[in-house]
Motif scaffolding. Structure first.
Motif, mmCIF file in Angstrom:
data_model
loop_
_atom_site.group_PDB
_atom_site.id
_atom_site.type_symbol
_atom_site.label_atom_id
_atom_site.label_comp_id
_atom_site.label_asym_id
_atom_site.label_seq_id
_atom_site.Cartn_x
_atom_site.Cartn_y
_atom_site.Cartn_z
ATOM 1 N N ARG A 195 -9.868 -14.667 9.144
ATOM 2 C CA ARG A 195 -11.075 -13.995 9.077
ATOM 3 C C ARG A 195 -11.526 -13.198 7.988
ATOM 4 N N TYR A 196 -10.924 -12.973 7.067
ATOM 5 C CA TYR A 196 -11.079 -11.698 6.037
ATOM 6 C C TYR A 196 -12.430 -12.130 5.490
ATOM 7 N N ALA A 197 -12.498 -13.387 4.872
ATOM 8 C CA ALA A 197 -13.625 -13.656 4.065
ATOM 9 C C ALA A 197 -15.054 -13.401 4.859
ATOM 10 N N ALA A 218 -11.100 -5.626 10.117
ATOM 11 C CA ALA A 218 -11.105 -7.043 9.683
ATOM 12 C C ALA A 218 -10.392 -6.766 8.172
ATOM 13 N N THR A 219 -10.132 -5.734 7.663
ATOM 14 C CA THR A 219 -9.453 -5.560 6.189
ATOM 15 C C THR A 219 -7.879 -5.125 6.694
ATOM 16 N N SER A 220 -7.116 -5.341 5.477
ATOM 17 C CA SER A 220 -5.789 -5.100 5.709
ATOM 18 C C SER A 220 -5.168 -3.834 5.837
ATOM 19 N N ARG A 221 -5.931 -2.704 5.440
ATOM 20 C CA ARG A 221 -5.673 -1.115 5.511
ATOM 21 C C ARG A 221 -4.201 -0.961 4.477
ATOM 22 N N LEU A 222 -4.323 -1.965 3.489
ATOM 23 C CA LEU A 222 -3.084 -1.664 2.760
ATOM 24 C C LEU A 222 -3.243 -0.650 1.585
ATOM 25 N N SER A 223 -4.475 -0.042 1.505
ATOM 26 C CA SER A 223 -5.043 0.702 0.266
ATOM 27 C C SER A 223 -3.784 2.041 0.086
ATOM 28 N N VAL A 224 -3.598 2.656 1.353
ATOM 29 C CA VAL A 224 -2.586 3.797 1.259
ATOM 30 C C VAL A 224 -1.064 3.375 0.672
ATOM 31 N N ASP A 278 -8.526 -11.757 -4.630
ATOM 32 C CA ASP A 278 -9.588 -11.313 -5.406
ATOM 33 C C ASP A 278 -9.752 -9.713 -5.317
ATOM 34 N N GLU A 279 -9.875 -9.291 -4.107
ATOM 35 C CA GLU A 279 -9.888 -7.746 -4.077
ATOM 36 C C GLU A 279 -8.520 -7.239 -4.801
ATOM 37 N N LEU A 280 -7.435 -7.609 -4.578
ATOM 38 C CA LEU A 280 -6.256 -6.998 -5.220
ATOM 39 C C LEU A 280 -6.703 -7.107 -6.835
ATOM 40 N N GLY A 333 -9.770 9.896 6.927
ATOM 41 C CA GLY A 333 -9.357 9.936 5.647
ATOM 42 C C GLY A 333 -9.477 8.554 5.102
ATOM 43 N N TRP A 334 -10.366 7.793 5.684
ATOM 44 C CA TRP A 334 -10.372 6.257 5.260
ATOM 45 C C TRP A 334 -11.840 5.969 5.422
ATOM 46 N N MET A 335 -12.453 5.116 4.700
ATOM 47 C CA MET A 335 -13.924 4.534 5.063
ATOM 48 C C MET A 335 -13.968 3.104 4.541
ATOM 49 N N HIS A 336 -14.467 2.432 5.477
ATOM 50 C CA HIS A 336 -14.725 0.899 5.100
ATOM 51 C C HIS A 336 -15.530 0.769 3.816
ATOM 52 N N ASN A 337 -15.018 -0.262 3.210
ATOM 53 C CA ASN A 337 -15.434 -0.573 1.683
ATOM 54 C C ASN A 337 -17.020 -0.766 1.681
ATOM 55 N N ARG A 338 -17.536 -1.666 2.637
ATOM 56 C CA ARG A 338 -19.010 -1.758 2.494
ATOM 57 C C ARG A 338 -19.621 -0.402 2.637
ATOM 58 N N VAL A 339 -19.312 0.724 3.390
ATOM 59 C CA VAL A 339 -19.831 1.843 3.775
ATOM 60 C C VAL A 339 -19.738 2.871 2.646
ATOM 61 N N ARG A 340 -18.503 2.363 1.893
ATOM 62 C CA ARG A 340 -18.242 3.483 0.567
ATOM 63 C C ARG A 340 -19.244 3.019 -0.350
ATOM 64 N N MET A 341 -19.743 1.761 -0.693
ATOM 65 C CA MET A 341 -20.766 1.499 -1.307
ATOM 66 C C MET A 341 -22.151 1.985 -0.862
ATOM 67 N N ALA A 344 -7.167 9.277 2.247
ATOM 68 C CA ALA A 344 -5.747 9.110 2.027
ATOM 69 C C ALA A 344 -5.276 8.208 0.902
ATOM 70 N N ASP A 345 -6.336 7.292 0.724
ATOM 71 C CA ASP A 345 -6.000 6.136 -0.755
ATOM 72 C C ASP A 345 -6.757 6.580 -1.804
ATOM 73 N N GLY A 346 -7.064 7.912 -2.101
ATOM 74 C CA GLY A 346 -7.648 8.255 -2.962
ATOM 75 C C GLY A 346 -6.783 7.962 -4.386
ATOM 76 N N GLU A 347 -7.557 7.000 -5.297
ATOM 77 C CA GLU A 347 -6.979 6.568 -6.306
ATOM 78 C C GLU A 347 -7.896 6.559 -7.510
ATOM 79 N N ALA A 348 -7.354 7.223 -8.671
ATOM 80 C CA ALA A 348 -8.396 7.752 -9.706
ATOM 81 C C ALA A 348 -9.102 6.307 -9.975
ATOM 82 N N SER A 360 -9.714 3.034 -9.003
ATOM 83 C CA SER A 360 -10.522 2.265 -7.955
ATOM 84 C C SER A 360 -11.761 3.333 -7.586
ATOM 85 N N ASN A 361 -11.455 4.500 -7.381
ATOM 86 C CA ASN A 361 -12.448 5.480 -7.204
ATOM 87 C C ASN A 361 -13.500 5.538 -8.032
ATOM 88 N N ASN A 362 -13.023 5.798 -9.229
ATOM 89 C CA ASN A 362 -13.998 5.893 -10.430
ATOM 90 C C ASN A 362 -14.658 4.286 -10.593
HETATM 91 C C1 LIG Z 1 -17.376 4.273 -4.069
HETATM 92 C C2 LIG Z 1 -15.949 3.724 -3.830
HETATM 93 C C3 LIG Z 1 -14.792 4.390 -3.887
HETATM 94 C C4 LIG Z 1 -13.558 3.804 -3.786
HETATM 95 N N1 LIG Z 1 -12.304 4.346 -3.686
HETATM 96 C C5 LIG Z 1 -11.185 4.014 -3.530
HETATM 97 C C6 LIG Z 1 -10.037 4.700 -3.682
HETATM 98 O O1 LIG Z 1 -10.083 6.275 -4.117
HETATM 99 N N2 LIG Z 1 -8.729 4.009 -3.591
HETATM 100 C C7 LIG Z 1 -8.676 2.663 -3.214
HETATM 101 O O2 LIG Z 1 -7.703 2.098 -2.989
HETATM 102 N N3 LIG Z 1 -9.831 1.947 -3.077
HETATM 103 C C8 LIG Z 1 -10.829 2.470 -3.320
HETATM 104 N N4 LIG Z 1 -12.325 1.720 -3.144
HETATM 105 C C9 LIG Z 1 -12.265 0.435 -2.920
HETATM 106 C C10 LIG Z 1 -12.122 -0.073 -1.539
HETATM 107 O O3 LIG Z 1 -12.983 0.625 -0.750
HETATM 108 C C11 LIG Z 1 -10.794 0.171 -0.909
HETATM 109 O O4 LIG Z 1 -9.614 -0.206 -1.507
HETATM 110 C C12 LIG Z 1 -10.600 -0.425 0.374
HETATM 111 O O5 LIG Z 1 -11.731 -0.124 1.307
HETATM 112 C C13 LIG Z 1 -9.472 -0.090 1.176
HETATM 113 O O6 LIG Z 1 -9.250 -0.596 2.499
HETATM 114 P P1 LIG Z 1 -8.510 -1.873 2.651
HETATM 115 O O7 LIG Z 1 -6.943 -1.676 2.400
HETATM 116 O O8 LIG Z 1 -8.364 -2.342 4.212
HETATM 117 O O9 LIG Z 1 -8.964 -3.073 1.620
HETATM 118 P P2 LIG Z 1 -8.768 -4.471 1.671
HETATM 119 O O10 LIG Z 1 -10.351 -5.524 1.883
HETATM 120 O O11 LIG Z 1 -8.138 -5.078 2.643
HETATM 121 O O12 LIG Z 1 -8.565 -5.053 0.330
HETATM 122 C C14 LIG Z 1 -7.027 -5.010 0.080
HETATM 123 C C15 LIG Z 1 -6.776 -4.285 -1.249
HETATM 124 O O13 LIG Z 1 -7.502 -4.446 -2.251
HETATM 125 C C16 LIG Z 1 -7.926 -3.587 -3.085
HETATM 126 N N5 LIG Z 1 -9.277 -3.244 -3.061
HETATM 127 C C17 LIG Z 1 -10.290 -3.789 -2.203
HETATM 128 N N6 LIG Z 1 -11.412 -3.494 -2.672
HETATM 129 C C18 LIG Z 1 -11.188 -2.880 -3.935
HETATM 130 C C19 LIG Z 1 -12.253 -2.543 -4.771
HETATM 131 N N7 LIG Z 1 -13.649 -2.513 -4.509
HETATM 132 N N8 LIG Z 1 -11.774 -2.115 -5.952
HETATM 133 C C20 LIG Z 1 -10.481 -1.700 -6.149
HETATM 134 N N9 LIG Z 1 -9.517 -2.359 -5.265
HETATM 135 C C21 LIG Z 1 -9.978 -2.779 -4.165
HETATM 136 C C22 LIG Z 1 -7.317 -2.403 -2.362
HETATM 137 O O14 LIG Z 1 -6.041 -1.942 -2.976
HETATM 138 C C23 LIG Z 1 -7.084 -2.733 -1.000
HETATM 139 O O15 LIG Z 1 -5.895 -2.188 -0.270
HETATM 140 C C24 LIG Z 1 -13.581 2.460 -3.510
HETATM 141 C C25 LIG Z 1 -14.690 1.723 -3.323
HETATM 142 C C26 LIG Z 1 -16.065 2.263 -3.622
HETATM 143 C C27 LIG Z 1 -17.117 1.551 -3.365
#
Ligand SMILES: Cc1cc2nc3c(=O)[nH]c(=O)nc-3n(C[C@H](O)[C@H](O)[C@H](O)COP(=O)(O)OP(=O)(O)OC[C@H]3O[C@@H](n4cnc5c(N)ncnc54)[C@H](O)[C@@H]3O)c2cc1C
Length: 468
Positions: free
Chosen positions: A224-226, A236-242, A279-281, A342-350, A376-380, A382-384
């Motif tokens: 259902r991810y796409a 609906a996302t993996s929460r694997l970022s941490v 693709d996200e990886l 310590g986490w925010m959904h990607n769409r809302v981060r944007m 918690a997943d702060g990553e220089a 991806s965040n930048n």
């Molecule tokens: C302003 C902003 C700041 C962000 N800061 C971070 C950060 O500090 N650390 C971080 O890991 N991700 C960051 N992201 C990317 C993304 O939001 C998170 O990786 C994602 O929300 C983590 O949740 P998930 O593991 O459930 O993601 P899923 O949707 O399940 O994605 C799987 C994995 O793919 C990678 N990924 C997904 N989307 C992105 C993306 N846009 N860019 C790079 N990698 C991605 C991550 O490793 C993630 O765990 C940021 C995005 C934005 C728009």
């Protein structure tokens, strides 16, 4: 104790807090038949740090605790010291008589600078260093354009990345020799060591949890991810970022398991889901490769033409944005989710990032730092990448004239207001339609009116970018 008769080698754990597919750990173990000492050097700052905070440090503590358990089960333990890595590693090399130091390289300039100092120290005392690479599936300089340059755009990067063979993940090493007797170690770190408050929620992390999370996600939800990954009210996302941030999960294992899931997929939906996830990886790989090649992006805009934008410092508005009190329900929901979990959904981060830069005209570096201190997943990298994408200053960024409207974004991705109501409880009783448009009167007592008029600020942003 000084210079043991039969000295071990050292493996310096950094952000590779796992036993599976850990190239430096595996090599040290294999070459020295398990006679190796796993060490962790805890940083000694106190109070606050420019690029981390309680949520990420709590995930680190939990990951180290899990690692310690796995190491004990394998016959050894983690030797922990606190202070500067160069001095502490030097001390450990001298105390144990070890002559070889294994570690995995860091992807960011701070970690790389530290490695250079560690390598210089090792040279000085005649110890050998063995650096490996594990943080991305392909070492950051592997994927190159036809002319040998680093890519600046995601799509051709991804196409080239997919053509490379990813090395198969390595198994966890077997038994370890016990640590030398009487070798000093410290207790596992706690947040109090950095004078940090406990975050409200601590991500369940550590290697076993990370492996379970990957398998659970790929065994069902990925289908259902796409379709659902943009809906912030759904899990609906993996929460694997941490896990990827602290290396409790190997990226090569994640990629390999995706490929296996792709081969086994029985529906178009499952295939599309896995492909989108992969693709996200690859986005993560892309941003790591960018930071490797252009570490200056941590200081300045990737695109030189935007380095003189007239940002408008506004401490009061910045504080309201951080506190989730802007009067834009979707923005406030995101900022409160970040503060609470310590986490925010990607769409809302944007959405919140574009709001800070295009509606409040505040320098993206303010948002970037706040995210690093809160996530918690702060990553220089991806965040930048995410911040420069949102500010339209990055390598492959949103064009500056395509400014997202926070009202229509929330109507589109949270039509029933489920996400907003979960995080902004004072708005729970309102009909959804009222959450997605500028209100003509206060929505409820105590909830602020919108801090700005989006239509007006959009015009201001366009002018600022045009005048750059
Ligand atoms: C302003 C902003 C700041 C962000 N800061 C971070 C950060 O500090 N650390 C971080 O890991 N991700 C960051 N992201 C990317 C993304 O939001 C998170 O990786 C994602 O929300 C983590 O949740 P998930 O593991 O459930 O993601 P899923 O949707 O399940 O994605 C799987 C994995 O793919 C990678 N990924 C997904 N989307 C992105 C993306 N846009 N860019 C790079 N990698 C991605 C991550 O490793 C993630 O765990 C940021 C995005 C934005 C728009």
């Amino acid at each position: 104790m000084r210079g043991l008769n039969n000295p071990p080698v050292l493996h310096w754990f950094r952000r590779d807090l796992r036993l599976h597919d850990n190239p430096a750990l595996q090599s040290a173990h294999r070459r020295h038949e398990g006679r190796m000492l796993p060490v962790y050097i805890q940083s000694a700052w106190r109070g606050s740090h420019p690029w981390t905070g309680p949520a990420r440090q709590a995930a680190l503590c939990a990951s180290l605790a899990a690692l310690e358990q796995s190491l004990q089960a394998a016959g050894t333990r983690l030797t922990i010291r606190r202070g500067g890595a160069v001095e502490e590693l030097r001390r450990l090399l001298e105390e144990t008589g070890a002559r070889e130091l294994y570690f995995n390289r860091s992807p960011d300039p701070w970690g790389r600078e530290l490695e250079e100092r560690v390598e210089a120290m090792a040279r000085q005392i005649g110890a050998q260093v063995h650096p490996f690479h594990e943080v991305t599936a392909l070492p950051p300089e592997t994927v190159r354009t036809g002319s040998g340059e680093a890519f600046r755009v995601f799509t051709p990067f991804a196409r080239a990345w997919l053509k490379h063979e990813i090395p198969a993940p390595l198994p966890a090493p077997g038994r370890f020799a016990p640590p030398p007797p009487r070798l000093r170690t410290l207790p596992l770190p706690t947040l109090a060591d950095w004078d940090l408050p406990a975050p409200p929620v601590v991500a369940l992390t550590g290697e076993p949890a990370a492996l379970r999370r990957l398998e659970t996600f790929l065994s069902g939800p990925v289908s259902r991810y796409a379709a659902e990954r943009d809906i912030p009210s759904l899990e609906a996302t993996s929460r694997l970022s941490v896990d990827l941030r602290w290396g409790t999960l190997s990226i090569r294992l994640a990629v390999q398991r995706c490929r296996e899931a792709l081969a086994a997929a029985r529906s178009a939906e499952a295939r599309t889901g896995v492909q989108k996830f992969l693709d996200e990886l690859i986005w993560r790989e892309f941003y790591m490769a960018l930071l490797w090649r252009w570490p200056n992006v941590l200081e300045e805009e990737f695109q030189a033409e935007y380095r003189h934008l007239q940002w408008q410092p506004n401490p009061a508005a910045l504080e309201r944005w951080k506190a989730g009190a802007t009067g834009f329900p979707i923005v406030d929901a995101g900022m409160r989710q970040l503060a609470a979990t310590g986490w925010m959904h990607n769409r809302v981060r944007m959405i919140v990032a574009m709001f800070l830069t295009k509606d409040l005209h505040i320098d993206w570096r303010e948002g970037e730092a706040h995210f690093l201190q809160s996530l918690a997943d702060g990553e220089a990298a991806s965040n930048n990448g995410g911040w420069q994408w949102s500010a339209s200053t990055g390598a492959d960024a949103a064009p500056y004239f395509r400014i997202q409207n926070p009202w229509s974004q929330s109507a589109r991705f949270d039509p029933e207001g489920l996400y907003i109501r979960a995080w902004v409880p004072e708005l729970r009783g309102l009909p959804p339609a009222l959450l997605h448009m500028p209100p003509s009167a206060p929505l409820v007592p105590g909830y602020p009116r919108p801090i700005v008029d989006h239509a007006r600020e959009r015009a201001v942003a366009l002018e600022l970018y045009r005048r750059r």
